[in-house]
Design a protein around this motif. Structure first.
Motif, PDB file in Angstrom:
ATOM      1  N   ASN A  87       0.573  -0.979   0.212  1.00 34.63           N
ATOM      2  CA  ASN A  87      -0.038   0.352  -0.111  1.00 34.63           C
ATOM      3  C   ASN A  87       0.765   1.415   0.165  1.00 34.63           C
ATOM      4  OD1 ASN A  87      -1.801   2.410   0.683  1.00 34.63           O
ATOM      5  ND2 ASN A  87      -2.496   1.241   2.488  1.00 34.63           N
ATOM      6  N   ALA A  88       1.203   1.704  -1.237  1.00 32.95           N
ATOM      7  CA  ALA A  88       1.284   2.808  -1.179  1.00 32.95           C
ATOM      8  C   ALA A  88       1.783   4.086   0.021  1.00 32.95           C
ATOM      9  CB  ALA A  88       1.681   3.264  -3.109  1.00 32.95           C
ATOM     10  N   ALA A  89       0.372   4.664  -0.021  1.00 32.73           N
ATOM     11  CA  ALA A  89       0.122   5.361   1.197  1.00 32.73           C
ATOM     12  C   ALA A  89       0.871   5.235   2.177  1.00 32.73           C
ATOM     13  CB  ALA A  89      -1.378   5.509   1.382  1.00 32.73           C
ATOM     14  N   VAL A  90       1.563   3.340   2.768  1.00 29.52           N
ATOM     15  CA  VAL A  90       1.949   3.588   4.552  1.00 29.52           C
ATOM     16  C   VAL A  90       3.233   3.662   3.806  1.00 29.52           C
ATOM     17  CG1 VAL A  90       2.162   1.807   5.416  1.00 29.52           C
ATOM     18  CG2 VAL A  90       0.198   2.218   4.143  1.00 29.52           C
ATOM     19  N   ALA A  91       3.379   4.303   4.859  1.00 32.26           N
ATOM     20  CA  ALA A  91       5.299   5.152   5.011  1.00 32.26           C
ATOM     21  C   ALA A  91       6.078   3.941   5.497  1.00 32.26           C
ATOM     22  CB  ALA A  91       5.643   6.105   5.690  1.00 32.26           C
ATOM     23  N   GLY A  92       7.755   3.491   4.870  1.00 35.14           N
ATOM     24  CA  GLY A  92       8.449   2.935   6.206  1.00 35.14           C
ATOM     25  C   GLY A  92       8.544   1.789   5.890  1.00 35.14           C
ATOM     26  N   PRO A  93       9.618   0.743   5.615  1.00 35.65           N
ATOM     27  CA  PRO A  93       9.345  -0.593   5.295  1.00 35.65           C
ATOM     28  C   PRO A  93       8.504  -1.299   5.807  1.00 35.65           C
ATOM     29  CG  PRO A  93      11.722   0.114   6.823  1.00 35.65           C
ATOM     30  CD  PRO A  93      10.714   1.494   6.170  1.00 35.65           C
ATOM     31  N   ALA A  94       8.206  -2.538   5.227  1.00 35.61           N
ATOM     32  CA  ALA A  94       7.181  -3.385   5.552  1.00 35.61           C
ATOM     33  C   ALA A  94       7.901  -4.159   6.440  1.00 35.61           C
ATOM     34  CB  ALA A  94       5.881  -3.809   4.963  1.00 35.61           C
ATOM     35  N   GLY A  95       9.398  -4.789   5.345  1.00 30.53           N
ATOM     36  CA  GLY A  95       9.216  -5.697   5.934  1.00 30.53           C
ATOM     37  C   GLY A  95      11.197  -6.221   5.922  1.00 30.53           C
ATOM     38  N   ILE A  96      12.182  -7.541   6.437  1.00 31.95           N
ATOM     39  CA  ILE A  96      13.302  -7.135   5.547  1.00 31.95           C
ATOM     40  C   ILE A  96      13.269  -8.984   5.017  1.00 31.95           C
ATOM     41  CG2 ILE A  96      15.809  -7.692   6.837  1.00 31.95           C
ATOM     42  CD1 ILE A  96      14.561  -6.070   8.083  1.00 31.95           C
ATOM     43  N   LEU A  97      14.653  -8.763   3.770  1.00 32.90           N
ATOM     44  CA  LEU A  97      14.401  -9.577   3.239  1.00 32.90           C
ATOM     45  C   LEU A  97      16.130  -9.964   3.411  1.00 32.90           C
ATOM     46  CD1 LEU A  97      13.873 -12.074   1.649  1.00 32.90           C
ATOM     47  CD2 LEU A  97      14.476 -10.346  -0.491  1.00 32.90           C
ATOM     48  N   VAL A  98      16.705 -11.247   3.711  1.00 32.90           N
ATOM     49  CA  VAL A  98      18.540 -11.577   3.263  1.00 32.90           C
ATOM     50  C   VAL A  98      18.411 -12.462   3.059  1.00 32.90           C
ATOM     51  CG1 VAL A  98      19.985 -11.872   5.042  1.00 32.90           C
ATOM     52  CG2 VAL A  98      18.428 -11.353   6.284  1.00 32.90           C
ATOM     53  N   GLU A  99      19.326 -12.374   1.741  1.00 31.33           N
ATOM     54  CA  GLU A  99      20.012 -13.536   0.633  1.00 31.33           C
ATOM     55  C   GLU A  99      21.520 -14.130   1.038  1.00 31.33           C
ATOM     56  OE1 GLU A  99      16.854 -12.540  -2.789  1.00 31.33           O
ATOM     57  OE2 GLU A  99      18.284 -11.689  -2.778  1.00 31.33           O
ATOM     58  N   GLU A 100      21.878 -15.110   0.698  1.00 26.92           N
ATOM     59  CA  GLU A 100      22.951 -15.258  -0.272  1.00 26.92           C
ATOM     60  C   GLU A 100      23.120 -15.944  -1.090  1.00 26.92           C
ATOM     61  OE1 GLU A 100      26.412 -16.016   2.159  1.00 26.92           O
ATOM     62  OE2 GLU A 100      25.070 -17.909   2.551  1.00 26.92           O
ATOM     63  N   PHE A 101      24.005 -15.670  -2.791  1.00 26.69           N
ATOM     64  CA  PHE A 101      23.894 -17.115  -3.418  1.00 26.69           C
ATOM     65  C   PHE A 101      25.359 -17.857  -2.447  1.00 26.69           C
ATOM     66  CE2 PHE A 101      22.004 -13.041  -5.693  1.00 26.69           C
ATOM     67  CZ  PHE A 101      21.727 -14.158  -6.747  1.00 26.69           C
ATOM     68  N   ALA A 102      25.092 -18.945  -2.802  1.00 25.51           N
ATOM     69  CA  ALA A 102      26.243 -19.702  -2.606  1.00 25.51           C
ATOM     70  C   ALA A 102      26.832 -20.761  -4.093  1.00 25.51           C
ATOM     71  CB  ALA A 102      24.986 -21.621  -2.504  1.00 25.51           C
ATOM     72  N   LEU A 103      28.331 -20.259  -4.214  1.00 28.57           N
ATOM     73  CA  LEU A 103      29.257 -20.586  -5.370  1.00 28.57           C
ATOM     74  C   LEU A 103      29.527 -21.806  -5.393  1.00 28.57           C
ATOM     75  CD1 LEU A 103      30.538 -16.965  -5.443  1.00 28.57           C
ATOM     76  CD2 LEU A 103      28.128 -17.301  -6.520  1.00 28.57           C
ATOM     77  N   GLY A 104      29.366 -22.360  -6.400  1.00 24.12           N
ATOM     78  CA  GLY A 104      30.008 -23.694  -7.287  1.00 24.12           C
ATOM     79  C   GLY A 104      31.861 -23.581  -7.373  1.00 24.12           C
ATOM     80  N   GLU A 105      32.511 -24.724  -7.401  1.00 21.54           N
ATOM     81  CA  GLU A 105      33.583 -24.545  -6.735  1.00 21.54           C
ATOM     82  C   GLU A 105      34.152 -24.029  -7.712  1.00 21.54           C
ATOM     83  OE1 GLU A 105      36.095 -25.540  -5.069  1.00 21.54           O
ATOM     84  OE2 GLU A 105      34.799 -26.778  -3.356  1.00 21.54           O
ATOM     85  N   GLY A 106      34.006 -23.296  -9.853  1.00 23.81           N
ATOM     86  CA  GLY A 106      34.016 -22.541 -10.009  1.00 23.81           C
ATOM     87  C   GLY A 106      33.879 -20.967  -9.794  1.00 23.81           C
ATOM     88  N   TYR A 107      32.690 -21.047  -8.684  1.00 26.55           N
ATOM     89  CA  TYR A 107      32.851 -19.735  -8.817  1.00 26.55           C
ATOM     90  C   TYR A 107      31.566 -19.187  -9.998  1.00 26.55           C
ATOM     91  CZ  TYR A 107      36.527 -18.956  -6.123  1.00 26.55           C
ATOM     92  OH  TYR A 107      37.902 -19.214  -4.856  1.00 26.55           O
ATOM     93  N   SER A 108      30.635 -20.393  -9.602  1.00 28.64           N
ATOM     94  CA  SER A 108      29.369 -20.215 -10.425  1.00 28.64           C
ATOM     95  C   SER A 108      28.413 -20.024  -9.729  1.00 28.64           C
ATOM     96  CB  SER A 108      29.336 -21.012 -11.798  1.00 28.64           C
ATOM     97  OG  SER A 108      29.798 -20.806 -12.512  1.00 28.64           O
ATOM     98  N   ALA A 109      27.197 -19.400  -9.411  1.00 28.42           N
ATOM     99  CA  ALA A 109      26.476 -19.624  -8.256  1.00 28.42           C
ATOM    100  C   ALA A 109      25.174 -20.771  -8.791  1.00 28.42           C
ATOM    101  CB  ALA A 109      25.165 -18.003  -8.480  1.00 28.42           C
ATOM    102  N   VAL A 110      25.145 -21.518  -7.923  1.00 26.39           N
ATOM    103  CA  VAL A 110      24.317 -23.071  -7.661  1.00 26.39           C
ATOM    104  C   VAL A 110      23.087 -22.688  -6.976  1.00 26.39           C
ATOM    105  CG1 VAL A 110      26.585 -24.432  -7.963  1.00 26.39           C
ATOM    106  CG2 VAL A 110      25.646 -23.890  -5.523  1.00 26.39           C
ATOM    107  N   ARG A 111      22.566 -21.659  -6.401  1.00 25.09           N
ATOM    108  CA  ARG A 111      21.790 -22.113  -5.044  1.00 25.09           C
ATOM    109  C   ARG A 111      21.709 -20.517  -4.694  1.00 25.09           C
ATOM    110  NH1 ARG A 111      23.518 -25.119  -1.554  1.00 25.09           N
ATOM    111  NH2 ARG A 111      23.132 -23.485   0.695  1.00 25.09           N
ATOM    112  N   LEU A 112      20.107 -20.007  -4.220  1.00 23.45           N
ATOM    113  CA  LEU A 112      20.085 -18.571  -4.189  1.00 23.45           C
ATOM    114  C   LEU A 112      19.091 -19.025  -2.849  1.00 23.45           C
ATOM    115  CD1 LEU A 112      20.057 -16.014  -3.591  1.00 23.45           C
ATOM    116  CD2 LEU A 112      18.347 -15.753  -5.268  1.00 23.45           C
TER     117      LEU A 112
END
Length: 262
Positions: free
Chosen positions: A44-69
């Protein structure tokens, strides 16, 4: 997650500046921060401020390609962190959802979490404990976009692409070009496709070049990294990929994956 099967930011270290090319000082990651943090605005754009938080991490394989989020989320008033895999996937495909997400530092999230009644933000190892199955990313051998070659004077040459969603506004672009002290490659930085800027850095005896590029007629962005390695060690690649991803994320882009293409 076993460190023998995937690499994560937890073991990353900042690369040094020494090397054959003068380059910008590394934009330091916030102290103790190896995860990606976002604030989520209310639907709802009329509501000010953040409503939540998201935390992520890309797991990288041995060749440094991303294998999982991996991801976890918290909303104001919640007592616990929850799996956020569906939201993570959605914000990369739904422009409306993406408009509600802002990439920020851990320090900013600490303030918001406390302000919204969550108390002290859990440490990063604790946050990782809230990750569940995550989203597995397609795995394949390095894409061969051009014939294999090694830059003269080096032991090995590799190429990586960090793919991002669209959404980099002019201010964010200016910030990113300045952070990387990029030499512009286009007179018109608003052109719908093509290389916008190029930067270089030496780390030890290794040399790195990366290009900021619009792709798909502006539908997405990428950072294309060429790594010229002087020997058989590739320690600097992971930290540099993370640094570049973080800088682009804080400028307004959302990372989709990291691919090795040679």
């Amino acid at each position: 997650m076993s460190t023998s099967s995937a690499r994560s930011g937890r073991s990353a270290r900042q690369p040094s500046r020494a090397g054959p090319w003068p380059g910008p000082a590394p934009a330091p990651l916030p102290a103790g921060s190896t995860l990606d943090y976002y604030l989520i605005r209310p639907d709802n754009a009329a509501v000010a401020g953040p409503a939540g938080i998201l935390v992520e991490e890309f797991a990288l394989g041995e060749g440094y390609s991303a294998v999982r989020l991996d991801s976890t989320g918290w909303t104001a008033g919640s007592r616990r962190w929850q799996d956020a895999s569906a939201f993570s996937r959605g914000m990369r495909t739904d422009a409306g959802l993406r408009e509600r997400v802002v990439g920020v530092s851990r320090q900013e999230v600490e303030f918001v979490y406390r302000h919204l009644g969550g108390g002290e933000l859990p440490g990063e190892e604790t946050l990782r404990g809230y990750f569940e199955e995550g989203t597995r990313l397609p795995g394949s051998a390095p894409l061969r976009l051009s014939p294999a070659r090694v830059t003269a004077g080096f032991f090995e040459t590799r190429g990586y692409r960090i793919l991002f969603t669209a959404g980099l506004d002019p201010d964010g672009l200016t910030t990113l070009l300045g952070t990387w002290r990029m030499a512009p490659r286009q007179h018109d930085t608003a052109a719908p496709t093509g290389i916008v800027g190029t930067a270089r850095r030496g780390i030890g005896r290794d040399a790195f070049t990366w290009e900021l590029r619009r792709i798909g007629a502006g539908a997405a962005w990428s950072v294309d990294l060429t790594a010229d390695l002087a020997g058989n060690r590739d320690d600097a690649i992971g930290p540099l990929l993370r640094e570049l991803t973080t800088a682009a994320r804080l400028a307004g882009l959302i990372p989709v994956t990291i691919e090795r293409f040679r």
